[in-house]
Write a protein that holds these residues in place. Structure first.
Motif, PDB file in Angstrom:
ATOM      1  N   VAL A 128      -4.085   6.683   0.559  1.00  0.00           N
ATOM      2  CA  VAL A 128      -2.700   6.134   1.038  1.00  0.00           C
ATOM      3  C   VAL A 128      -1.718   5.817  -0.035  1.00  0.00           C
ATOM      4  CG1 VAL A 128      -2.039   4.246   2.323  1.00  0.00           C
ATOM      5  CG2 VAL A 128      -4.216   5.085   2.984  1.00  0.00           C
ATOM      6  N   LEU A 129      -0.472   6.345   0.254  1.00  0.00           N
ATOM      7  CA  LEU A 129       0.341   6.164  -0.675  1.00  0.00           C
ATOM      8  C   LEU A 129       1.734   5.789  -0.059  1.00  0.00           C
ATOM      9  CD1 LEU A 129       0.090   9.165  -2.836  1.00  0.00           C
ATOM     10  CD2 LEU A 129      -0.658   7.112  -3.536  1.00  0.00           C
ATOM     11  N   SER A 130       2.302   4.716  -0.457  1.00  0.00           N
ATOM     12  CA  SER A 130       3.769   4.656  -0.131  1.00  0.00           C
ATOM     13  C   SER A 130       4.523   5.578  -0.708  1.00  0.00           C
ATOM     14  CB  SER A 130       4.403   3.072  -0.768  1.00  0.00           C
ATOM     15  OG  SER A 130       3.567   2.119  -0.129  1.00  0.00           O
ATOM     16  N   ASN A 131       5.804   5.880  -0.033  1.00  0.00           N
ATOM     17  CA  ASN A 131       6.489   7.189  -0.346  1.00  0.00           C
ATOM     18  C   ASN A 131       7.384   6.816  -1.818  1.00  0.00           C
ATOM     19  OD1 ASN A 131       8.409   5.206   0.862  1.00  0.00           O
ATOM     20  ND2 ASN A 131      10.018   6.881   1.194  1.00  0.00           N
ATOM     21  N   LEU A 188       6.378   2.078  13.499  1.00  0.00           N
ATOM     22  CA  LEU A 188       4.965   1.506  13.463  1.00  0.00           C
ATOM     23  C   LEU A 188       4.781   0.464  12.372  1.00  0.00           C
ATOM     24  CD1 LEU A 188       2.867   4.983  13.850  1.00  0.00           C
ATOM     25  CD2 LEU A 188       3.657   3.252  15.794  1.00  0.00           C
ATOM     26  N   CYS A 189       3.914  -0.427  12.665  1.00  0.00           N
ATOM     27  CA  CYS A 189       3.699  -1.096  11.358  1.00  0.00           C
ATOM     28  C   CYS A 189       2.713  -0.285  10.242  1.00  0.00           C
ATOM     29  CB  CYS A 189       2.693  -2.315  11.931  1.00  0.00           C
ATOM     30  SG  CYS A 189       1.052  -1.701  12.498  1.00  0.00           S
ATOM     31  N   TYR A 190       2.645  -0.748   9.154  1.00  0.00           N
ATOM     32  CA  TYR A 190       1.995   0.131   7.942  1.00  0.00           C
ATOM     33  C   TYR A 190       0.543   0.475   8.531  1.00  0.00           C
ATOM     34  CZ  TYR A 190       1.275   1.639   3.119  1.00  0.00           C
ATOM     35  OH  TYR A 190       1.031   2.129   2.117  1.00  0.00           O
ATOM     36  N   ALA A 191      -0.115  -0.368   8.952  1.00  0.00           N
ATOM     37  CA  ALA A 191      -1.429   0.011   9.310  1.00  0.00           C
ATOM     38  C   ALA A 191      -1.643   1.146  10.344  1.00  0.00           C
ATOM     39  CB  ALA A 191      -2.277  -1.301   9.602  1.00  0.00           C
ATOM     40  N   ALA A 192      -0.683   0.646  11.260  1.00  0.00           N
ATOM     41  CA  ALA A 192      -0.572   1.945  12.525  1.00  0.00           C
ATOM     42  C   ALA A 192      -0.352   3.478  11.754  1.00  0.00           C
ATOM     43  CB  ALA A 192      -0.018   1.374  13.498  1.00  0.00           C
ATOM     44  N   ASP A 224      -6.384  -2.590  10.227  1.00  0.00           N
ATOM     45  CA  ASP A 224      -6.324  -3.199  11.468  1.00  0.00           C
ATOM     46  C   ASP A 224      -4.782  -3.354  11.682  1.00  0.00           C
ATOM     47  OD1 ASP A 224      -6.127  -5.407  13.194  1.00  0.00           O
ATOM     48  OD2 ASP A 224      -7.726  -6.612  12.217  1.00  0.00           O
ATOM     49  N   GLU A 225      -4.396  -2.787  12.761  1.00  0.00           N
ATOM     50  CA  GLU A 225      -3.056  -2.572  13.208  1.00  0.00           C
ATOM     51  C   GLU A 225      -2.438  -4.096  13.957  1.00  0.00           C
ATOM     52  OE1 GLU A 225      -2.492   0.795  15.564  1.00  0.00           O
ATOM     53  OE2 GLU A 225      -3.767   2.095  14.303  1.00  0.00           O
ATOM     54  N   ARG A 226      -3.193  -5.053  13.977  1.00  0.00           N
ATOM     55  CA  ARG A 226      -2.685  -6.572  14.520  1.00  0.00           C
ATOM     56  C   ARG A 226      -1.834  -7.181  13.198  1.00  0.00           C
ATOM     57  NH1 ARG A 226      -8.577  -8.605  16.401  1.00  0.00           N
ATOM     58  NH2 ARG A 226      -9.042  -7.583  14.622  1.00  0.00           N
ATOM     59  N   PHE A 227      -2.048  -6.563  12.102  1.00  0.00           N
ATOM     60  CA  PHE A 227      -0.932  -7.117  10.886  1.00  0.00           C
ATOM     61  C   PHE A 227       0.379  -6.485  11.073  1.00  0.00           C
ATOM     62  CE2 PHE A 227      -5.196  -7.807   9.391  1.00  0.00           C
ATOM     63  CZ  PHE A 227      -5.103  -9.055   8.534  1.00  0.00           C
TER      64      PHE A 227
END
Length: 199
Positions: free
Chosen positions: A80-83, A59-63, A135-138
């Protein structure tokens, strides 16, 4: 004042032992009452199975963030955290001072837009309700953090740098994804289309 309910969403691609495991252990040690949702975003070596680990196709990051938030459900705050992040101490009690604000350790600017950098973004539920999430369009992973902050401001919320106890190791993994090439330009153009040039 009672502590707010908090969901911590960790979004990971690969890096289970090196990045994700230490972060999970730190969050659980410092804030055992936080609701934890970990997304294995189609890692080459699949993360193990646990009640709070969820496996997805790429998935994209937003999704991936929105998927994790749907699993977590409504909470007073969502982080929200990156791993590739380290947690150095308790964080829930910090949040009660920032009502109506999107916060994180890094308040940045990109081409005139002010935003909270996407490896650590904390937002109250009202922001999620107003914006509808990320926004999952990114595509893949760029500009969606700028958009989330700009959208929050457009709905009347504030942005503020806050001393949350998180550090970014910045593995820059997105640059190694084969689908990343060309998407930054697409996302930048979509950002301009959506919001117009910043004043």
């Amino acid at each position: 004042m009672s502590s707010p309910s908090v969901a911590v969403l960790i979004i990971g691609i690969d890096g289970w032992e090196r990045y994700t495991v230490p972060l999970i252990r730190q969050v659980q040690a410092f804030e055992p009452d936080a609701a934890l949702v970990v997304i294995d975003n189609a890692s080459a070596e699949q993360y193990p199975f646990a009640p709070w680990i969820h496996h997805t196709p790429r998935l994209c990051y937003a999704a991936a963030i929105n998927h994790a938030k749907r699993i977590a459900g409504p909470t007073d705050w969502t982080i929200v955290l990156s791993n590739d992040v380290r947690c150095k101490g308790p964080f829930i009690d910090h949040l009660q001072w920032y009502e109506g604000t999107v916060i994180g350790p890094k308040l940045m600017q990109n081409q005139g837009w002010e935003y909270i950098e996407g490896w650590c973004v904390a937002a109250p539920q009202a922001v999620w309700d107003a914006t509808g999430g990320w926004d999952e369009r990114f595509l893949v992973s760029s500009w969606e953090d700028v958009d989330f902050s700009v959208s929050a401001v457009e709905y009347g919320f504030r942005l503020e740098r806050a001393p949350l106890p998180f550090d970014h190791l910045d593995q820059r993994q997105r640059f190694n994804l084969p689908e990343y090439a060309g998407t930054d330009a697409h996302n930048n153009a979509f950002m301009l289309e959506k919001h117009g040039a910043p004043e």
